[in-house]
Write a protein that holds these residues in place. Structure first.
Motif, mmCIF file in Angstrom:
data_model
loop_
_atom_site.group_PDB
_atom_site.id
_atom_site.type_symbol
_atom_site.label_atom_id
_atom_site.label_comp_id
_atom_site.label_asym_id
_atom_site.label_seq_id
_atom_site.Cartn_x
_atom_site.Cartn_y
_atom_site.Cartn_z
ATOM 1 N N SER A 1 0.846 -1.234 0.015
ATOM 2 C CA SER A 1 -0.218 -0.030 -0.089
ATOM 3 C C SER A 1 1.006 1.405 0.149
ATOM 4 O O SER A 1 0.465 2.230 -0.023
ATOM 5 C CB SER A 1 -0.958 -0.004 1.200
ATOM 6 N N ALA A 2 2.195 1.103 0.016
ATOM 7 C CA ALA A 2 2.950 2.296 -0.177
ATOM 8 C C ALA A 2 3.063 3.174 -1.369
ATOM 9 O O ALA A 2 2.848 2.552 -2.267
ATOM 10 C CB ALA A 2 4.407 1.837 0.261
ATOM 11 N N PRO A 3 2.806 4.380 -1.377
ATOM 12 C CA PRO A 3 3.030 5.306 -2.393
ATOM 13 C C PRO A 3 4.191 5.220 -3.176
ATOM 14 O O PRO A 3 5.242 4.912 -2.658
ATOM 15 C CB PRO A 3 2.741 6.629 -1.844
ATOM 16 N N ARG A 4 4.002 5.493 -4.399
ATOM 17 C CA ARG A 4 5.150 5.411 -5.358
ATOM 18 C C ARG A 4 6.290 6.459 -4.967
ATOM 19 O O ARG A 4 5.808 7.557 -4.784
ATOM 20 C CB ARG A 4 4.869 5.793 -6.654
ATOM 21 N N ARG A 5 7.281 6.029 -4.833
ATOM 22 C CA ARG A 5 8.559 6.953 -4.312
ATOM 23 C C ARG A 5 8.985 7.789 -5.296
ATOM 24 O O ARG A 5 9.670 8.929 -4.817
ATOM 25 C CB ARG A 5 9.803 6.054 -3.998
ATOM 26 N N ASP A 6 8.701 7.706 -6.532
ATOM 27 C CA ASP A 6 9.453 8.583 -7.442
ATOM 28 C C ASP A 6 8.640 10.043 -7.300
ATOM 29 O O ASP A 6 8.777 10.941 -7.763
ATOM 30 C CB ASP A 6 9.152 8.360 -9.014
ATOM 31 N N ALA A 7 7.143 10.056 -6.794
ATOM 32 C CA ALA A 7 6.571 11.118 -6.504
ATOM 33 C C ALA A 7 7.084 12.329 -5.434
ATOM 34 O O ALA A 7 6.889 13.468 -5.562
ATOM 35 C CB ALA A 7 5.040 10.970 -6.052
ATOM 36 N N SER A 8 8.080 11.467 -4.586
ATOM 37 C CA SER A 8 8.620 12.436 -3.748
ATOM 38 C C SER A 8 9.719 13.234 -4.174
ATOM 39 O O SER A 8 10.265 14.334 -3.718
ATOM 40 C CB SER A 8 9.261 11.669 -2.612
ATOM 41 N N ALA A 9 10.219 12.879 -5.456
ATOM 42 C CA ALA A 9 11.446 13.892 -6.076
ATOM 43 C C ALA A 9 11.003 15.195 -6.425
ATOM 44 O O ALA A 9 11.684 16.118 -6.369
ATOM 45 C CB ALA A 9 11.590 13.092 -7.342
ATOM 46 N N HIS A 10 9.787 15.375 -6.629
ATOM 47 C CA HIS A 10 9.107 16.757 -6.759
ATOM 48 C C HIS A 10 8.594 17.508 -5.483
ATOM 49 O O HIS A 10 8.024 18.843 -5.649
ATOM 50 C CB HIS A 10 8.188 16.903 -7.972
ATOM 51 N N LEU A 11 8.750 16.768 -4.433
ATOM 52 C CA LEU A 11 8.223 17.544 -3.101
ATOM 53 C C LEU A 11 9.069 18.769 -2.829
ATOM 54 O O LEU A 11 10.258 18.731 -2.818
ATOM 55 C CB LEU A 11 8.186 16.198 -2.168
ATOM 56 N N THR A 12 8.263 19.597 -2.108
ATOM 57 C CA THR A 12 8.769 20.836 -1.756
ATOM 58 C C THR A 12 8.178 21.286 -0.511
ATOM 59 O O THR A 12 7.198 20.684 -0.009
ATOM 60 C CB THR A 12 8.673 22.252 -2.788
ATOM 61 N N ARG A 13 8.652 21.988 0.478
ATOM 62 C CA ARG A 13 8.218 22.447 1.739
ATOM 63 C C ARG A 13 6.804 23.061 1.560
ATOM 64 O O ARG A 13 5.813 22.777 2.256
ATOM 65 C CB ARG A 13 9.212 23.395 2.582
ATOM 66 N N ASP A 14 6.891 23.699 0.632
ATOM 67 C CA ASP A 14 5.387 24.621 0.287
ATOM 68 C C ASP A 14 4.536 23.635 -0.028
ATOM 69 O O ASP A 14 3.157 23.980 0.284
ATOM 70 C CB ASP A 14 5.719 25.838 -0.925
ATOM 71 N N ARG A 15 4.699 22.590 -0.795
ATOM 72 C CA ARG A 15 3.824 21.741 -1.279
ATOM 73 C C ARG A 15 3.361 20.902 -0.096
ATOM 74 O O ARG A 15 2.007 20.576 -0.032
ATOM 75 C CB ARG A 15 4.326 20.621 -2.247
ATOM 76 N N VAL A 16 4.091 20.471 0.887
ATOM 77 C CA VAL A 16 3.802 19.649 2.072
ATOM 78 C C VAL A 16 2.806 20.714 3.113
ATOM 79 O O VAL A 16 1.803 20.242 3.566
ATOM 80 C CB VAL A 16 5.063 19.478 3.038
#
Length: 301
Positions: A78-93
């Protein structure tokens, strides 16, 4: 790419053990002291490991037992795809957390639910925020950043205080979880909220009062707005839960108040009820704000 901090690497290893079944649901996980000894890190680092696992919902504290694996243990499938975290930023969080709290209330917010909202592994959030507590402050400060005070203030101190109070009220109205995040007694590192404090104190400082009096006035105004606003989220949740507005709920409770009214012991309350007074929190806020500023006018002429 920068290497993850030690506490995240250790948390990832313990998560691996949980998902692999080496640590089963309900079993104790290594204590803070045990983690420190096994991985050769400081107690503070070990404490952050346990906090990270707890935020992710992998472990929970049990009184007189210790920290155990949560039941059921999350599945690797059930873990999400890890490649999505490559575009993660503090503002998005932060924005995802705000959207989540706006929709479901602050109680629904966790590092795990924010990660699910973003479609990333929970551990990836810790590269941008240290945990739920820091995330809450970032959320609050981001909201206040959207309620900017004008470069040129109104001409009188009263108009300036009315403006800032109504701006804070609007922020609380738009984000009902916000009053519970902001502290009256413990200063918090929120630069955008500090602009509001600076605005109030500048408006009052040239009226012959001591700096301590000016500061007390700022705290009193801030506390009044926040103290009234803490009622917003419970009402929003109650209306969602019951399907009744505040007025509809009062009407539904009419029979419960009947004996008190009929007893004659509460004549002022009875007169108010007979006039069909409609309770409106915005009107209560505005009434109290004006009476508070009437009192300030004795000091700041």
């Amino acid at each position: 790419m920068a290497e993850d901090p030690p506490y995240l690497r250790i948390a990832a290893e313990l998560k691996r053990r949980i998902e692999a079944g080496e640590l089963t649901p309900g079993s104790r996980v290594p204590s803070v002291r045990g983690i420190a000894a096994e991985f050769g890190v400081a107690m503070a680092t070990a404490t952050r490991v346990v906090a990270a696992l707890s935020d992710e919902g992998l472990v929970r504290a049990v009184p007189r037992v210790g920290t155990v694996v949560a039941t059921p243990a999350p599945s690797r499938r059930s873990a999400p795809r890890r490649d999505a975290s490559a575009h993660l930023t503090r503002d998005r969080v932060v924005q995802a957390a705000i959207d989540l709290a706006d929709g479901a209330g602050f109680a629904a917010l966790s590092m795990r639910t924010v990660a699910a909202e973003l479609g990333v592994p929970t551990m990836s959030l810790y590269k941008h925020v240290r945990g739920r507590e820091e995330l809450a402050l970032l959320m609050a400060d981001a909201v206040f950043a959207r309620h900017r005070l004008p470069a040129v203030p109104p001409p009188t101190w009263r108009a300036q205080l009315e403006l800032v109070a109504r701006m804070q009220w609007a922020a609380y109205r738009a984000h009902p979880w916000l009053p519970s995040i902001v502290s009256l007694t413990r200063p918090q590192p929120m630069p955008n909220l500090l602009h509001h404090a600076e605005w109030v104190m500048r408006a009052l400082e040239d009226h012959g009062q001591r700096p301590s009096t000016v500061f007390q006035a700022h705290i009193t105004l801030f506390g009044y707005v926040r103290g009234t606003a803490v009622n917003i989220e419970p009402e929003v949740l109650a209306e969602a839960d019951t399907g009744l507005s505040a007025d509809q709920w009062v009407e539904a409770q009419e029979d419960l108040f009947g004996p008190a009214i009929d007893s004659g012991a509460f004549p002022a309350f009875t007169r108010m009820v007979s006039e069909s007074f409609d309770f409106d929190l915005d009107e209560v806020f505005e009434f109290g704000l004006q009476r508070l500023l009437d009192g300030f006018a004795v000091l700041f002429r």
